[in-house]
Write a protein that holds these residues in place. Structure first.
Motif, PDB file in Angstrom:
ATOM      1  N   GLU A  11     -11.460   9.760  21.106  1.00  0.00           N
ATOM      2  CA  GLU A  11     -10.830  10.431  22.347  1.00  0.00           C
ATOM      3  C   GLU A  11     -11.067  12.049  22.046  1.00  0.00           C
ATOM      4  O   GLU A  11     -10.744  12.560  20.955  1.00  0.00           O
ATOM      5  CB  GLU A  11      -9.478  10.400  22.658  1.00  0.00           C
ATOM      6  CG  GLU A  11      -9.237   8.765  23.019  1.00  0.00           C
ATOM      7  CD  GLU A  11      -7.760   8.472  23.649  1.00  0.00           C
ATOM      8  OE1 GLU A  11      -7.033   9.429  24.134  1.00  0.00           O
ATOM      9  OE2 GLU A  11      -7.491   7.322  23.452  1.00  0.00           O
ATOM     10  N   ALA A  12     -11.311  12.698  23.311  1.00  0.00           N
ATOM     11  CA  ALA A  12     -11.389  14.418  22.797  1.00  0.00           C
ATOM     12  C   ALA A  12      -9.951  14.918  22.853  1.00  0.00           C
ATOM     13  O   ALA A  12      -9.061  14.506  23.418  1.00  0.00           O
ATOM     14  CB  ALA A  12     -12.030  15.003  24.468  1.00  0.00           C
ATOM     15  N   ALA A  13      -9.959  15.874  22.064  1.00  0.00           N
ATOM     16  CA  ALA A  13      -8.737  16.561  21.822  1.00  0.00           C
ATOM     17  C   ALA A  13      -8.189  17.376  23.282  1.00  0.00           C
ATOM     18  O   ALA A  13      -9.141  17.795  23.725  1.00  0.00           O
ATOM     19  CB  ALA A  13      -8.603  17.586  20.616  1.00  0.00           C
ATOM     20  N   PRO A  14      -6.891  17.353  23.652  1.00  0.00           N
ATOM     21  CA  PRO A  14      -6.697  17.843  24.887  1.00  0.00           C
ATOM     22  C   PRO A  14      -6.795  19.410  24.760  1.00  0.00           C
ATOM     23  O   PRO A  14      -6.980  19.888  25.673  1.00  0.00           O
ATOM     24  CB  PRO A  14      -5.305  17.171  25.226  1.00  0.00           C
ATOM     25  CG  PRO A  14      -4.750  16.781  24.106  1.00  0.00           C
ATOM     26  CD  PRO A  14      -6.022  16.382  23.086  1.00  0.00           C
ATOM     27  N   VAL A  15      -6.387  19.782  23.732  1.00  0.00           N
ATOM     28  CA  VAL A  15      -5.973  21.207  23.502  1.00  0.00           C
ATOM     29  C   VAL A  15      -6.671  21.868  22.220  1.00  0.00           C
ATOM     30  O   VAL A  15      -6.141  21.040  21.008  1.00  0.00           O
ATOM     31  CB  VAL A  15      -4.719  21.657  23.427  1.00  0.00           C
ATOM     32  CG1 VAL A  15      -4.569  23.458  23.464  1.00  0.00           C
ATOM     33  CG2 VAL A  15      -4.270  21.138  25.088  1.00  0.00           C
TER      34      VAL A  15
END
Length: 66
Positions: free
Chosen positions: A55-59
């Motif tokens: 999953e992509a990092a949110p920040v």
């Protein structure tokens, strides 16, 4: 069918025109060189397959440790 080759000079000129950013003729070769480099780096990233569970990092905050 493969996508058309990236024309860095046309991209630089048209983008500069659209955002009304003058690019001095002496600086254009450097701008074009950097766009070509960025395009090659992006192509390397796009060519890499990611596992489905990633999953992509949110920040992202530079210098901060996870």
């Amino acid at each position: 069918m493969s996508p058309p080759e990236f024309d860095a000079e046309a991209y630089a000129r048209e983008t500069a025109r659209l955002i009304r950013l003058p690019i001095d003729a002496a600086h254009l070769p450097g701008v074009v060189q950097n766009l070509r480099l960025a395009a090659r780096m992006a192509a390397m990233i796009e060519a890499r397959a990611l596992p489905r569970d990633v999953e992509a990092a949110p920040v992202f905050i530079a210098g901060r440790r996870a």
